[in-house]
Design a protein around this motif. Structure first.
Motif, short mmCIF file in Angstrom:
data_model
loop_
_atom_site.label_atom_id
_atom_site.label_comp_id
_atom_site.label_asym_id
_atom_site.label_seq_id
_atom_site.Cartn_x
_atom_site.Cartn_y
_atom_site.Cartn_z
N GLY B 1 0.81 -1.27 -0.08
CA GLY B 1 0.04 -0.06 0.03
C GLY B 1 0.78 1.15 0.11
O GLY B 1 2.19 1.10 0.11
N VAL B 3 2.76 4.55 1.06
CA VAL B 3 3.24 5.18 2.37
C VAL B 3 3.75 6.35 2.25
O VAL B 3 4.35 6.84 1.18
CB VAL B 3 4.44 3.87 2.72
N TYR B 36 -0.18 19.80 8.05
CA TYR B 36 -1.31 19.97 9.17
C TYR B 36 -0.42 20.33 10.46
O TYR B 36 0.66 19.50 10.70
CB TYR B 36 -2.09 18.82 9.30
N LEU B 46 -5.25 22.54 9.12
CA LEU B 46 -4.60 22.43 7.96
C LEU B 46 -3.90 23.93 7.77
O LEU B 46 -4.45 24.76 8.10
CB LEU B 46 -5.60 22.47 6.73
N ILE B 93 1.78 17.04 10.82
CA ILE B 93 1.62 16.06 9.89
C ILE B 93 1.49 16.46 8.58
O ILE B 93 0.81 17.62 8.51
CB ILE B 93 0.42 15.34 10.28
N GLU B 103 -6.79 9.26 -3.74
CA GLU B 103 -6.77 8.94 -2.35
C GLU B 103 -5.63 9.59 -1.84
O GLU B 103 -4.90 10.21 -2.36
CB GLU B 103 -6.30 7.62 -2.11
N GLN B 104 -5.81 10.00 -0.35
CA GLN B 104 -5.04 10.83 0.45
C GLN B 104 -4.14 9.84 1.53
O GLN B 104 -5.10 9.31 2.08
CB GLN B 104 -5.58 11.85 1.08
N PHE B 105 -3.05 9.80 1.76
CA PHE B 105 -2.43 9.37 2.68
C PHE B 105 -1.51 9.98 3.56
O PHE B 105 -1.20 11.07 3.24
CB PHE B 105 -1.41 8.22 1.87
N PHE B 106 -1.76 9.67 4.85
CA PHE B 106 -1.23 10.54 5.93
C PHE B 106 0.32 10.09 6.35
O PHE B 106 0.57 8.97 6.48
CB PHE B 106 -2.16 10.66 7.25
N PRO B 108 3.35 9.78 9.44
CA PRO B 108 3.36 9.52 10.82
C PRO B 108 3.44 10.81 11.74
O PRO B 108 3.26 10.63 12.89
CB PRO B 108 4.41 8.42 10.94
#
Lengths: 113, 115
Positions: B1, B3, B36, B46, B93, B103-106, B108
């Motif tokens: 997936g 990252v 963020y 944001l 973040i 899609e949006q991925f965050f 750590p």
């Protein structure tokens, strides 16, 4: 590798229905689980769950953490069109002098009138 | 997936110094990245939206000269906190949008502590 899995990925229901969103996690040095609602800009914080089995409620939303099953659910009753959003869960961890969040991919919830 | 990584995961610095935080998308090209800041009650604010190859769009109330954002490539965005002060201490973040998959991925997060 730490991971957070949310299901379903997408859900379409009618106004007034009750929905349950799932989140499972595998995170080292787990501390808490957070739920967010993302609409336009920044995700809006909903709940932080640290203790297992204690339900947190806010209006029509409620959530509970099961540390034995490494999972959490978010319930929304009497859904409204304004509940349409992406719901994110994130596992907070700490260890090794650092802390962080591992986010799931989110559940895209659509409430139809 | 997909990252998204952030570096460093934690930084402690003295007041007045500048700190750079990197956000990388590891297996996809991110035309848009978001920065963020997490506040003590876990809410996320944001700060800015950065698009590859163009200037970042800052949210109201965020000082662009203090929080410098550079999105030089499709896999890297940096946030530099200039002349950091103790009130800048926070959890930062980033997230990255995979335009191909919508899609949006965050990431750590990075814990910044300014002494």
């Amino acid at each position: 590798e730490d991971k957070v899995v949310q299901s379903p990925l997408s859900l379409v229901v009618h106004e007034g229905d009750t929905v349950t969103l799932n989140c499972s996690y595998e995170v080292t040095n787990f501390r808490s689980l957070l739920w967010y609602k993302q609409e336009k800009k920044a995700p809006t914080f909903l709940f932080m769950l640290t203790s297992s089995g204690i339900e947190k409620k806010s209006g029509r939303l409620s959530s509970i953490l099961d540390k034995k099953e490494l999972s959490s659910i978010l319930n929304i009753t009497a859904t409204q069109t304004g509940d349409s959003a992406i719901y994110l869960c994130a596992a907070m961890y700490s260890g090794g002098g650092a802390d962080g969040l591992t986010f799931g991919k989110g559940t895209h919830l659509i409430i139809q009138p | 997936g997909a990252v998204v990584s952030q570096h460093p995961s934690r930084v402690i610095c003295k007041s007045g110094t500048s700190v750079k935080i990197e956000c990388r998308s590891l297996d996809f090209q991110a035309t848009t990245m978001f920065w963020y800041r997490q506040f003590p009650k876990k809410s996320l604010m944001l700060m800015a939206t950065s698009n590859e190859g163009s200037k970042a769009t800052y949210e109201q109330g965020v000082e662009k000269d203090k929080f410098l954002i550079n999105h030089a490539s499709l896999t890297l965005s940096t946030l530099t906190v200039t002349s950091a002060h103790p009130e800048d201490s926070s959890f930062y973040i980033c997230s990255a949008r995979d335009a191909r998959r919508n899609e949006q991925f965050f990431g750590p997060g990075t814990r910044l502590t300014v002494l």
